[in-house]
Design a protein around this motif. Structure first.
Motif, PDB file in Angstrom:
ATOM      1  N   ASP A   7     -10.807  -9.627  18.169  1.00  0.00           N
ATOM      2  CA  ASP A   7      -9.775  -8.871  18.863  1.00  0.00           C
ATOM      3  C   ASP A   7      -9.635  -7.422  18.421  1.00  0.00           C
ATOM      4  OD1 ASP A   7      -8.825  -9.496  16.343  1.00  0.00           O
ATOM      5  OD2 ASP A   7      -6.760  -9.817  17.022  1.00  0.00           O
ATOM      6  N   ARG A   8     -10.413  -6.982  17.420  1.00  0.00           N
ATOM      7  CA  ARG A   8     -10.273  -5.615  16.922  1.00  0.00           C
ATOM      8  C   ARG A   8     -11.507  -5.203  16.129  1.00  0.00           C
ATOM      9  NH1 ARG A   8      -8.059  -8.825  13.277  1.00  0.00           N
ATOM     10  NH2 ARG A   8      -8.165  -8.336  11.064  1.00  0.00           N
ATOM     11  N   VAL A   9     -11.621  -3.903  15.961  1.00  0.00           N
ATOM     12  CA  VAL A   9     -12.617  -3.315  15.069  1.00  0.00           C
ATOM     13  C   VAL A   9     -11.835  -2.521  14.045  1.00  0.00           C
ATOM     14  CG1 VAL A   9     -14.530  -1.687  14.877  1.00  0.00           C
ATOM     15  CG2 VAL A   9     -14.379  -3.191  16.869  1.00  0.00           C
ATOM     16  N   SER A  10     -12.108  -2.755  12.765  1.00  0.00           N
ATOM     17  CA  SER A  10     -11.425  -2.032  11.695  1.00  0.00           C
ATOM     18  C   SER A  10     -12.442  -1.230  10.899  1.00  0.00           C
ATOM     19  CB  SER A  10     -10.696  -2.993  10.756  1.00  0.00           C
ATOM     20  OG  SER A  10      -9.604  -3.581  11.403  1.00  0.00           O
ATOM     21  N   GLY A  65      -7.232   2.275  28.627  1.00  0.00           N
ATOM     22  CA  GLY A  65      -6.213   1.277  28.907  1.00  0.00           C
ATOM     23  C   GLY A  65      -5.965   0.339  27.740  1.00  0.00           C
ATOM     24  N   LEU A  66      -6.338   0.768  26.539  1.00  0.00           N
ATOM     25  CA  LEU A  66      -6.143  -0.053  25.343  1.00  0.00           C
ATOM     26  C   LEU A  66      -4.996   0.494  24.508  1.00  0.00           C
ATOM     27  CD1 LEU A  66      -9.903  -0.470  24.415  1.00  0.00           C
ATOM     28  CD2 LEU A  66      -8.421  -2.165  25.479  1.00  0.00           C
ATOM     29  N   LYS A  67      -4.507  -0.326  23.607  1.00  0.00           N
ATOM     30  CA  LYS A  67      -3.409   0.086  22.745  1.00  0.00           C
ATOM     31  C   LYS A  67      -3.867   1.170  21.779  1.00  0.00           C
ATOM     32  CE  LYS A  67      -0.824  -4.196  22.910  1.00  0.00           C
ATOM     33  NZ  LYS A  67      -0.203  -5.260  22.147  1.00  0.00           N
ATOM     34  N   GLU A  68      -2.902   1.975  21.358  1.00  0.00           N
ATOM     35  CA  GLU A  68      -3.186   3.055  20.406  1.00  0.00           C
ATOM     36  C   GLU A  68      -3.722   2.456  19.104  1.00  0.00           C
ATOM     37  OE1 GLU A  68      -0.351   6.042  17.978  1.00  0.00           O
ATOM     38  OE2 GLU A  68      -0.272   6.267  20.156  1.00  0.00           O
ATOM     39  N   PHE A  81      -8.781  -0.763  15.815  1.00  0.00           N
ATOM     40  CA  PHE A  81      -8.822  -0.577  17.257  1.00  0.00           C
ATOM     41  C   PHE A  81      -8.789  -1.947  17.913  1.00  0.00           C
ATOM     42  CE2 PHE A  81     -11.092   2.779  15.123  1.00  0.00           C
ATOM     43  CZ  PHE A  81     -10.568   3.927  15.689  1.00  0.00           C
ATOM     44  N   LEU A  82      -7.698  -2.238  18.640  1.00  0.00           N
ATOM     45  CA  LEU A  82      -7.621  -3.505  19.369  1.00  0.00           C
ATOM     46  C   LEU A  82      -8.561  -3.442  20.558  1.00  0.00           C
ATOM     47  CD1 LEU A  82      -3.788  -4.142  19.303  1.00  0.00           C
ATOM     48  CD2 LEU A  82      -5.539  -5.162  17.856  1.00  0.00           C
ATOM     49  N   ARG A  83      -9.152  -4.574  20.901  1.00  0.00           N
ATOM     50  CA  ARG A  83     -10.094  -4.591  22.016  1.00  0.00           C
ATOM     51  C   ARG A  83     -10.001  -5.922  22.742  1.00  0.00           C
ATOM     52  NH1 ARG A  83     -15.516  -6.661  20.875  1.00  0.00           N
ATOM     53  NH2 ARG A  83     -15.441  -7.877  18.984  1.00  0.00           N
ATOM     54  N   ASP A  95      -5.362 -12.101  26.551  1.00  0.00           N
ATOM     55  CA  ASP A  95      -6.358 -11.115  26.968  1.00  0.00           C
ATOM     56  C   ASP A  95      -5.719  -9.739  27.064  1.00  0.00           C
ATOM     57  OD1 ASP A  95      -8.359  -9.614  28.095  1.00  0.00           O
ATOM     58  OD2 ASP A  95      -8.747 -10.981  29.744  1.00  0.00           O
ATOM     59  N   LEU A  96      -6.109  -8.840  26.179  1.00  0.00           N
ATOM     60  CA  LEU A  96      -5.562  -7.489  26.180  1.00  0.00           C
ATOM     61  C   LEU A  96      -5.952  -6.720  27.432  1.00  0.00           C
ATOM     62  CD1 LEU A  96      -6.366  -6.539  22.487  1.00  0.00           C
ATOM     63  CD2 LEU A  96      -4.144  -7.165  23.430  1.00  0.00           C
ATOM     64  N   SER A  97      -7.033  -7.110  28.096  1.00  0.00           N
ATOM     65  CA  SER A  97      -7.483  -6.351  29.260  1.00  0.00           C
ATOM     66  C   SER A  97      -6.822  -6.798  30.559  1.00  0.00           C
ATOM     67  CB  SER A  97      -9.004  -6.439  29.401  1.00  0.00           C
ATOM     68  OG  SER A  97      -9.375  -7.764  29.703  1.00  0.00           O
ATOM     69  N   ASN A  98      -6.139  -7.931  30.574  1.00  0.00           N
ATOM     70  CA  ASN A  98      -5.529  -8.413  31.821  1.00  0.00           C
ATOM     71  C   ASN A  98      -4.539  -7.433  32.418  1.00  0.00           C
ATOM     72  OD1 ASN A  98      -6.903 -10.739  32.201  1.00  0.00           O
ATOM     73  ND2 ASN A  98      -5.367 -12.071  31.279  1.00  0.00           N
ATOM     74  N   LYS A  99      -3.863  -6.655  31.584  1.00  0.00           N
ATOM     75  CA  LYS A  99      -2.880  -5.714  32.119  1.00  0.00           C
ATOM     76  C   LYS A  99      -3.546  -4.636  32.953  1.00  0.00           C
ATOM     77  CE  LYS A  99      -2.919  -2.919  27.998  1.00  0.00           C
ATOM     78  NZ  LYS A  99      -2.592  -1.581  27.844  1.00  0.00           N
TER      79      LYS A  99
END
Length: 175
Positions: A7-10, A65-68, A81-83, A95-99
């Motif tokens: 769900d993220r890259v750090s 369209g992703l979160k800060e 970075f959330l993905r 799903d973060l992309s559904n929005k």
């Protein structure tokens, strides 16, 4: 160190932020940890301008369209970075992309927030230029050009006529 999760890259770096950077001025002020190396990288064009990275990261994530991105710093500096997740799309978890989904002709086509805004502007003003769209959305013209290219590549949008005298045509029906 780069850590890749579902769900993220750090990105984690030892040492925290340079002295003089506070929570209030983080991302607004730049202090080179090693001014000699920073100057060398600037002269060899490996960096374009010091102090612009945090702002560009925030803008690019918003454009997608992703979160800060989230930043943490103490003895280590971490940018997360959330993905959207592979599992989200294939196994039905959150799903973060559904929005950012819109339907075109009953097909799911992911659109970023900026692409949705571009489409809405074009619906109102089909003859608008990319420069004018950039001004309205307060983003760079290059950002608009990149997003319009993606919309054209996905057969959502096409340019009819010349650059200055033509107009935009939406190829698929919004539903």
């Amino acid at each position: 160190m780069v850590e890749i999760y579902d769900d993220r890259v750090s990105i984690v770096s030892p040492g925290g932020v340079p002295k003089g950077i506070t929570k209030e001025n983080f991302g607004k002020r730049s202090i080179a940890r090693n001014p000699i190396i920073a100057d060398l990288l600037r002269r060899t064009h490996y960096i374009e301008k010091a102090g612009t990275g945090i702002g560009r990261m925030r803008e690019l994530m918003e454009d997608a369209g992703l979160k800060e991105p989230k930043f943490q710093y103490d003895e280590f500096f971490e940018a997360s970075f959330l993905r959207p997740s592979y599992y989200d799309k294939n196994y039905g978890t959150y799903d973060l992309s559904n929005k950012n989904q819109k339907k075109f002709n009953n097909n799911e086509l992911p659109l970023s927030k900026i692409q949705q805004e571009i489409i809405n502007i074009i619906i109102e003003q089909p003859n608008i230029t990319q420069s004018d769209i950039a001004k309205k959305l307060k983003v760079s013209r290059q950002s608009i050009a990149t997003n319009i290219k993606e919309l054209k590549d996905n057969n959502v949008l096409e340019r009819v006529g010349a650059n200055k005298k033509g107009y935009w045509k939406i190829l698929l029906d919004l539903q």
